[in-house]
Design a protein around this motif. Structure first.
Motif, PDB file in Angstrom:
ATOM      1  N   ILE A 104      37.952 -15.509 -50.707  1.00  0.00           N
ATOM      2  CA  ILE A 104      36.621 -14.931 -50.499  1.00  0.00           C
ATOM      3  C   ILE A 104      36.284 -14.892 -49.010  1.00  0.00           C
ATOM      4  O   ILE A 104      35.761 -13.891 -48.499  1.00  0.00           O
ATOM      5  N   HIS A 105      36.593 -15.973 -48.296  1.00  0.00           N
ATOM      6  CA  HIS A 105      36.302 -16.000 -46.865  1.00  0.00           C
ATOM      7  C   HIS A 105      37.168 -14.998 -46.100  1.00  0.00           C
ATOM      8  O   HIS A 105      36.714 -14.405 -45.114  1.00  0.00           O
ATOM      9  N   ALA A 106      38.399 -14.777 -46.558  1.00  0.00           N
ATOM     10  CA  ALA A 106      39.246 -13.744 -45.950  1.00  0.00           C
ATOM     11  C   ALA A 106      38.631 -12.363 -46.175  1.00  0.00           C
ATOM     12  O   ALA A 106      38.576 -11.526 -45.258  1.00  0.00           O
ATOM     13  N   PHE A 107      38.161 -12.117 -47.407  1.00  0.00           N
ATOM     14  CA  PHE A 107      37.520 -10.851 -47.740  1.00  0.00           C
ATOM     15  C   PHE A 107      36.257 -10.647 -46.912  1.00  0.00           C
ATOM     16  O   PHE A 107      35.988  -9.540 -46.425  1.00  0.00           O
ATOM     17  N   TRP A 108      35.478 -11.712 -46.736  1.00  0.00           N
ATOM     18  CA  TRP A 108      34.280 -11.622 -45.900  1.00  0.00           C
ATOM     19  C   TRP A 108      34.630 -11.283 -44.460  1.00  0.00           C
ATOM     20  O   TRP A 108      33.908 -10.540 -43.787  1.00  0.00           O
ATOM     21  N   GLY A 109      35.744 -11.822 -43.965  1.00  0.00           N
ATOM     22  CA  GLY A 109      36.174 -11.496 -42.612  1.00  0.00           C
ATOM     23  C   GLY A 109      36.434 -10.009 -42.447  1.00  0.00           C
ATOM     24  O   GLY A 109      36.070  -9.408 -41.424  1.00  0.00           O
ATOM     25  N   ILE A 110      37.041  -9.402 -43.458  1.00  0.00           N
ATOM     26  CA  ILE A 110      37.313  -7.957 -43.430  1.00  0.00           C
ATOM     27  C   ILE A 110      36.008  -7.170 -43.482  1.00  0.00           C
ATOM     28  O   ILE A 110      35.804  -6.208 -42.728  1.00  0.00           O
ATOM     29  N   CYS A 111      35.102  -7.570 -44.362  1.00  0.00           N
ATOM     30  CA  CYS A 111      33.821  -6.868 -44.496  1.00  0.00           C
ATOM     31  C   CYS A 111      33.012  -6.931 -43.208  1.00  0.00           C
ATOM     32  O   CYS A 111      32.488  -5.918 -42.726  1.00  0.00           O
ATOM     33  N   CYS A 112      32.912  -8.126 -42.640  1.00  0.00           N
ATOM     34  CA  CYS A 112      32.049  -8.330 -41.481  1.00  0.00           C
ATOM     35  C   CYS A 112      32.632  -7.741 -40.196  1.00  0.00           C
ATOM     36  O   CYS A 112      31.878  -7.215 -39.365  1.00  0.00           O
ATOM     37  N   SER A 113      33.938  -7.805 -40.024  1.00  0.00           N
ATOM     38  CA  SER A 113      34.537  -7.434 -38.746  1.00  0.00           C
ATOM     39  C   SER A 113      35.207  -6.067 -38.747  1.00  0.00           C
ATOM     40  O   SER A 113      35.035  -5.286 -37.812  1.00  0.00           O
ATOM     41  N   LEU A 114      35.966  -5.763 -39.787  1.00  0.00           N
ATOM     42  CA  LEU A 114      36.604  -4.445 -39.851  1.00  0.00           C
ATOM     43  C   LEU A 114      35.577  -3.352 -40.087  1.00  0.00           C
ATOM     44  O   LEU A 114      35.632  -2.282 -39.475  1.00  0.00           O
ATOM     45  N   ILE A 115      34.611  -3.619 -40.953  1.00  0.00           N
ATOM     46  CA  ILE A 115      33.715  -2.562 -41.404  1.00  0.00           C
ATOM     47  C   ILE A 115      32.345  -2.603 -40.735  1.00  0.00           C
ATOM     48  O   ILE A 115      31.798  -1.566 -40.361  1.00  0.00           O
ATOM     49  N   PHE A 116      31.783  -3.788 -40.532  1.00  0.00           N
ATOM     50  CA  PHE A 116      30.371  -3.887 -40.163  1.00  0.00           C
ATOM     51  C   PHE A 116      30.103  -4.008 -38.670  1.00  0.00           C
ATOM     52  O   PHE A 116      29.319  -3.252 -38.094  1.00  0.00           O
ATOM     53  N   TRP A 117      30.725  -4.983 -38.003  1.00  0.00           N
ATOM     54  CA  TRP A 117      30.283  -5.438 -36.688  1.00  0.00           C
ATOM     55  C   TRP A 117      30.260  -4.338 -35.625  1.00  0.00           C
ATOM     56  O   TRP A 117      29.233  -4.120 -34.958  1.00  0.00           O
ATOM     57  N   ASN A 118      31.362  -3.655 -35.427  1.00  0.00           N
ATOM     58  CA  ASN A 118      31.441  -2.645 -34.379  1.00  0.00           C
ATOM     59  C   ASN A 118      30.474  -1.492 -34.628  1.00  0.00           C
ATOM     60  O   ASN A 118      29.905  -0.935 -33.680  1.00  0.00           O
ATOM     61  N   ALA A 119      30.278  -1.152 -35.899  1.00  0.00           N
ATOM     62  CA  ALA A 119      29.333  -0.087 -36.238  1.00  0.00           C
ATOM     63  C   ALA A 119      27.911  -0.476 -35.840  1.00  0.00           C
ATOM     64  O   ALA A 119      27.147   0.342 -35.322  1.00  0.00           O
ATOM     65  N   MET A 120      27.538  -1.732 -36.075  1.00  0.00           N
ATOM     66  CA  MET A 120      26.200  -2.191 -35.716  1.00  0.00           C
ATOM     67  C   MET A 120      25.997  -2.184 -34.204  1.00  0.00           C
ATOM     68  O   MET A 120      24.941  -1.742 -33.707  1.00  0.00           O
ATOM     69  N   ILE A 121      26.992  -2.662 -33.445  1.00  0.00           N
ATOM     70  CA  ILE A 121      26.872  -2.698 -31.991  1.00  0.00           C
ATOM     71  C   ILE A 121      26.776  -1.285 -31.421  1.00  0.00           C
ATOM     72  O   ILE A 121      25.947  -0.999 -30.543  1.00  0.00           O
ATOM     73  N   LYS A 122      27.595  -0.379 -31.919  1.00  0.00           N
ATOM     74  CA  LYS A 122      27.553   0.988 -31.414  1.00  0.00           C
ATOM     75  C   LYS A 122      26.224   1.655 -31.753  1.00  0.00           C
ATOM     76  O   LYS A 122      25.638   2.354 -30.918  1.00  0.00           O
ATOM     77  N   ALA A 123      25.726   1.441 -32.963  1.00  0.00           N
ATOM     78  CA  ALA A 123      24.445   2.017 -33.353  1.00  0.00           C
ATOM     79  C   ALA A 123      23.321   1.509 -32.448  1.00  0.00           C
ATOM     80  O   ALA A 123      22.403   2.265 -32.098  1.00  0.00           O
ATOM     81  N   THR A 124      23.393   0.262 -32.051  1.00  0.00           N
ATOM     82  CA  THR A 124      22.367  -0.314 -31.179  1.00  0.00           C
ATOM     83  C   THR A 124      22.447   0.273 -29.777  1.00  0.00           C
ATOM     84  O   THR A 124      21.420   0.587 -29.159  1.00  0.00           O
TER      85      THR A 124
END
Length: 415
Positions: free
Chosen positions: A106-126
């Motif tokens: 689950i923690h591995a899956f969360w790493g993929i969700c948070c970093s592969l999919i979410f983080w960079n998109a949020m920073i760029k949007a900001t």
């Protein structure tokens, strides 16, 4: 997400970014408030707790860079909503208190969700949301809003946890509520944001991607920013141990220890917001350096505080100052993107590289902390851990001074 959008819509966009950024990371970092309840609910050792977050960090580290590539080509709306739903579903499964192996998955899956999919998109949007003159304000506002979101959710759930009782079943219920919250915020992101493709690459080939990567890695400011984030994030990992430190070293209650964790969250919004305003006046690099000095000094002092209730107030004062400084750093280090003249259209891939290096403490800091606490029980393990963080931060300070002097010299020569 353009600068000339109506004010109300822009406010709703930032509100959505803040809610999403504050909600999605609560589940992977449950230990911040529920370290001991989580450890007892699952029957884990400190080392096993560290390995859990180490796995999350390893998968995050491996996916930050490709995540930046995605953020330059897929809209933030699609990426962020997908990540929130995925994180929520992982939380639903964790609420069943699965085996240790399943918890690792689950923690591995969360790493993929948070970093592969979410983080960079949020920073760029900001970054796109703000003008070039207000990057400090934008990122400070984002971190402030994330802090408020995390603070409100954690405060309410800690009160609920204290009311329903400190048990494995109670912890399971808290996790389930957080999972549902992630899914609800995903819906809000989908409704509020648009599929804006004006800031993404419409056509791309393997050769063009390789060329873009070569251009980015040749920028020295990218590596400097990576190191600044590395030092700041190492310090942030130290703050996760404030609650168990107070509980185990100074013998306060579990709920009181959790309250320290929540109280630290209350400091995040104002710290990040005002740090952003300061950064717009003094410059992001200079402001980051000031808060790094405060952080390094604080951890240095905390590493020599004896295990004595007579110094409890002094230790709490240090925790207070460091919580402000670390929250300020988290609020403004990405505002250096604009000051560093990194191309906007390559924001995603730049943030991916910076995050891959800067957030690498996710891999080793929790494991180091767990090992030291098991190897040196009592206050000694915490002292060693805080001392290691202090050394990292001081290296960051000296590097920051060197780079700032070099930048001043370059400006004098150009003038």
């Amino acid at each position: 997400m353009l600068i000339d959008q109506p004010r109300i819509r822009r406010l709703f966009i930032m509100l959505s970014l803040c809610l999403a950024g504050g909600t999605i990371f609560i589940l992977p970092f449950l230990r911040e408030v529920y370290y001991i309840p989580m450890r007892e609910a699952f029957g884990y050792s400190n080392t096993q707790m560290g390995i859990l977050n180490g796995v999350f960090g390893a998968f995050s580290l491996a996916t930050y860079f490709p995540g930046g590539w995605l953020a330059d080509r897929i809209s933030a709306r699609r990426l962020m909503s997908t990540a929130l739903i995925g994180c929520g579903l992982g939380g639903v499964y964790l609420s069943t208190l699965p085996t240790y192996g399943e918890a690792l998955a689950i923690h591995a899956f969360w790493g993929i969700c948070c970093s592969l999919i979410f983080w960079n998109a949020m920073i760029k949007a900001t970054r796109i949301w703000a003008s070039s003159q207000n990057q400090g304000f934008a990122f400070g506002l984002l971190e402030s809003g994330r802090g408020i979101t995390e603070m409100l959710i954690s405060t309410l759930l800690l009160a609920l946890f204290a009311w329903i009782g400190n048990s494995a079943e109670s912890f399971s219920q808290i996790v389930l509520i957080l999972a549902v919250a992630n899914i609800l915020v995903a819906v809000m992101i989908w409704i509020t944001l648009e599929d804006d493709h004006s800031h993404t690459h419409s056509v791309y080939k393997v050769s063009s991607v390789a060329h873009e990567i070569r251009l980015i890695i040749q920028l020295p400011q990218v590596w400097f920013l990576s190191f600044i984030v590395f030092c700041s994030y190492s310090a942030y990992w130290g703050t996760y141990y404030f609650a168990p430190y107070a509980t185990e070293v100074f013998s306060i209650s579990v709920v009181a220890g959790g309250t320290i964790g929540v109280a630290r969250m209350w400091l995040k919004p104002a710290s990040a917001f005002f740090a952003g305003l300061i950064a717009d006046q003094l410059g992001p690099t200079r402001t980051v350096l000031i808060f790094l000095v405060l952080t390094a000094t604080g951890f240095s002092l905390l590493s020599v505080v004896p295990k004595n209730t007579d110094v409890l107030l002094f230790a709490m004062a240090l925790i207070f100052v460091m919580s402000i400084a670390v929250s300020a750093l988290r609020g403004i280090y990405f505002s250096m993107l604009e000051e560093s003249n990194i191309p906007e259209i390559s924001t995603g891939i730049s943030v991916g590289l910076i995050s891959m290096i800067g957030f690498s403490p996710d891999v080793f800091m929790p494991i180091l902390g767990g090992y030291l606490l098991d190897k040196f029980p009592g206050g000694l393990g915490y002292q060693y851990y805080f001392g290691a963080i202090a050394m990292i931060c001081w290296v960051g300070v000296f590097m920051g001074v060197y780079v700032l002097r070099g930048r001043k010299s370059s400006e004098i020569q150009r003038s």
